[in-house]
Design a protein around this motif. Structure first.
Motif, PDB file in Angstrom:
ATOM      1  N   TYR A  77       0.879  -1.108  -0.156  1.00 54.08           N
ATOM      2  CA  TYR A  77       0.072   0.007   0.143  1.00 54.08           C
ATOM      3  C   TYR A  77       0.969   1.160  -0.106  1.00 54.08           C
ATOM      4  O   TYR A  77       0.573   2.214  -0.587  1.00 54.08           O
ATOM      5  N   HIS A  78       1.758   1.229   0.787  1.00 50.85           N
ATOM      6  CA  HIS A  78       2.802   2.300   0.916  1.00 50.85           C
ATOM      7  C   HIS A  78       3.571   2.565  -0.230  1.00 50.85           C
ATOM      8  O   HIS A  78       3.704   3.642  -0.950  1.00 50.85           O
ATOM      9  N   THR A  81       0.953   4.190  -2.784  1.00 47.89           N
ATOM     10  CA  THR A  81       0.605   5.519  -2.708  1.00 47.89           C
ATOM     11  C   THR A  81       1.930   6.443  -2.958  1.00 47.89           C
ATOM     12  O   THR A  81       1.676   7.673  -3.299  1.00 47.89           O
ATOM     13  N   ASP A  85       0.826   9.480  -5.131  1.00 45.99           N
ATOM     14  CA  ASP A  85       1.108  10.889  -4.524  1.00 45.99           C
ATOM     15  C   ASP A  85       2.417  11.545  -4.600  1.00 45.99           C
ATOM     16  O   ASP A  85       2.515  12.741  -5.025  1.00 45.99           O
ATOM     17  N   ALA A 113      -7.253   1.073  -1.019  1.00 48.19           N
ATOM     18  CA  ALA A 113      -6.328   0.774  -2.369  1.00 48.19           C
ATOM     19  C   ALA A 113      -7.116   0.851  -3.585  1.00 48.19           C
ATOM     20  O   ALA A 113      -6.749   1.445  -4.457  1.00 48.19           O
ATOM     21  N   ARG A 116      -8.143   4.175  -4.412  1.00 47.52           N
ATOM     22  CA  ARG A 116      -7.276   4.832  -5.367  1.00 47.52           C
ATOM     23  C   ARG A 116      -6.787   4.438  -6.493  1.00 47.52           C
ATOM     24  O   ARG A 116      -6.392   5.164  -7.475  1.00 47.52           O
TER      25      ARG A 116
END
Length: 424
Positions: A77-78, A81, A85, A113, A116
Motif C-alpha cells: 500500500y505504501h 501511494t 502521490d 487501495a 485509489r
C-alpha cells in the motif's frame, strides 16, 4: 535540520556497511544483507524525498523478508501511494494496488487501495475503467433506473439511454420542457445535455464529492422534500372533493368578488409640451381625424402609424399601456365617454391626448363564467383545511413540542420599542 543530518548519516552508514559486506567475501558470494537493514534504508531514502530509490528498496525488502501478510500488505500500500502521490506514476501505482487487492483481499488497507485505483485510472485518462471500478466499489448499477422499451439513442460505456428515458425525463420536468423539446432536433439537444450531466456526475462520484458533508446534506433535504410532497399529495390533494353545491354556495357568498371591471380601450397622441398638446387638441376640435393627427404630431414611434392605439385600461388596476402606473390618469380615462377626446394630460413621458375607442361596462360574472376561479378558490380553501387537520394529527401522533419561548428568548425582537416622550 538535525533530522536531515541524522537521516543522511544513516544512509551513509548503511551504504558503508553494505559495501564492507560485499568486500569481505573476497572471491566468495557476498553475505546476505539483513532484511531489517534494507527496510531501514528504504525508510531513510523515503524521508529524504528519494521516493523512486525508496520504492526499489521496499521492493527488495519484500523479496527477502519473512514478515506477516498484513505487514506485506501495508508495504505494498505504501509503495502504491508513493507512486501515486509523490511520483505521479499512475501505471506503477495501479500495478501495486492491483497486486495488493489480489494477494491480500481481506487486508484493512485493500478497500482504500481499490478506491485509489480510480484516481490512477483518471490519471491515465481511462475514465470508463474509473467509472467501472467506482460501480464495483459502491454496488452502483448504471441501469438501476428502469430502462425504456424504445430504441437506444446513446451509450455511455455499458450504460444505455433510450428514447423512452428522454420522454420520461421531459415529462417529469413539466409541460414547458415537453413543448420546447418536441422536435427530433430539440430532443438531440436535450440528449446531449443529459449525457453531459451524467458525465459530470460520474466525475464527481469518482472524486468522492458524493461523500462531501454539505452535498450529502443537500441531497437529504431534496429527498425529504420529494418524500414529503408524495405523502402530501396522498393525504391532502387527492382527498379534496369539490361538489357543484360547494361551488354554488361559495359563489353566492362571495358574488361581489366575481365582477369584471369596466375597461376602456384608448389611443393617444404624445407630445413634449402642454402648448403643443393644446395646438393638437384645437386641430382635432376643428375636425382633423385622430389617426391623421397621431401620424403627424405624436412622438410615440410605436403607435403613431397605428392610429395611436395603446390598449385597454381596466378599472382597479391603474395601469395604462405604454405609460405605466398612474391612478389619477387611469381614473380620468375610465371616465371618458366613447369616442371622446381628453384634455391634455401629463405623464412622465410628456403630454397626451387620449381617445376612448371602446368601452366595456362593469359586469357581474355568472357562476358559469367565473367557474374556473371559483373552483380554484374552493379547492384552495379545502386544501388548507385538510393540511391543518393533517398537521395537527401528525404532530400529536409524533409527540412534537415547539419551544416558542426559546425562539423568543434567543432571537432578537423585530419590533422597535416606543420612544420616551422626552426624546421627542
Amino acid at each position: 535540520m538535525k533530522d536531515i543530518v541524522v537521516s543522511t548519516l544513516t544512509i551513509v552508514l548503511l551504504v558503508f556497511v553494505l559495501s564492507l559486506q560485499l568486500l569481505s567475501g573476497g572471491g566468495e558470494s557476498p553475505a546476505p544483507i539483513p532484511a531489517e537493514q534494507v527496510r531501514t534504508l528504504a525508510a531513510a531514502l523515503d524521508s529524504q524525498g528519494l521516493h523512486k530509490q525508496a520504492v526499489a528498496e521496499f521492493r527488495r525488502y519484500l523479496d527477502i523478508a519473512r514478515i506477516p501478510p498484513q505487514q506485506r500488505a501495508n508495504i505494498l500500500y505504501h509503495i502504491g501511494t508513493t507512486y501515486l502521490d509523490q511520483l505521479e506514476d499512475y501505471e506503477n501505482a495501479l500495478a501495486a494496488f492491483i497486486e495488493l487487492s489480489h494477494l491480500y483481499p481481506t487486508s484493512p488497507v485493500t478497500r482504500d487501495a481499490e478506491k485509489r485505483m480510480i484516481k490512477c485510472y483518471e490519471g491515465m485518462r481511462r475514465g470508463f475503467d474509473a467509472q467501472k471500478k467506482l460501480r464495483q466499489l459502491t454496488d452502483l448499477e448504471p441501469d438501476a433506473e428502469p430502462q425504456g422499451e424504445g430504441p437506444v439513442v446513446a451509450q455511455i460505456g455499458d450504460r444505455k439511454i433510450t428514447l423512452d428515458q428522454i420522454e420520461r425525463d421531459l415529462e417529469q420536468k413539466g409541460e414547458y420542457y415537453q413543448k420546447n423539446f418536441a422536435t427530433p432536433e430539440k430532443k438531440l439537444e436535450y440528449l446531449k445535455t443529459m449525457i453531459f450531466t451524467d458525465l459530470l456526475a460520474d466525475a464527481a462520484r469518482r472524486k468522492e464529492y458524493n461523500r462531501d458533508a454539505e452535498i450529502r446534506r443537500q441531497v437529504r433535504n431534496f429527498e425529504k422534500e420529494i418524500l414529503a410532497a408524495k405523502v402530501y399529495n396522498e393525504e391532502v390533494r387527492q382527498k379534496i372533493e369539490t361538489k357543484p353545491d360547494d361551488l354554488e354556495l361559495y359563489y353566492k357568498a362571495h358574488q361581489s368578488e366575481f365582477v369584471e371591471s369596466k375597461t376602456v380601450t384608448v389611443a393617444h397622441i404624445q407630445v413634449d409640451s402642454q402648448e403643443r398638446a393644446a395646438e393638437v387638441k384645437k386641430a382635432l376640435d376643428e375636425g382633423m381625424a385622430f389617426d391623421e393627427a397621431a401620424a403627424q404630431y405624436s412622438m410615440d414611434a410605436r403607435t403613431k402609424n397605428n392610429g395611436g392605439m395603446l390598449g385597454a385600461v381596466q378599472g382597479g388596476r391603474n395601469f395604462i399601456p405604454g405609460v405605466g402606473q398612474s391612478p389619477d390618469l387611469a381614473a380620468k380615462l375610465l371616465a371618458l365617454e366613447k369616442d371622446a377626446i381628453s384634455e391634455p394630460l401629463q405623464s412622465p413621458n410628456g403630454y397626451h391626448l387620449f381617445r376612448a375607442l371602446e368601452i366595456k361596462p362593469e359586469k357581474q360574472l355568472s357562476l358559469q363564467e367565473a367557474r374556473p376561479r371559483v373552483e380554484a378558490l374552493v379547492n384552495q380553501m379545502k386544501e388548507q383545511a385538510l393540511q391543518k387537520e393533517l398537521l395537527e394529527r401528525m404532530m400529536q401522533a409524533e409527540k412534537v413540542n415547539i419551544f416558542d419561548d426559546v425562539l423568543k428568548r434567543e432571537l432578537p425582537s423585530t419590533t422597535q420599542p416606543s420612544s420616551p416622550a422626552g426624546d421627542l
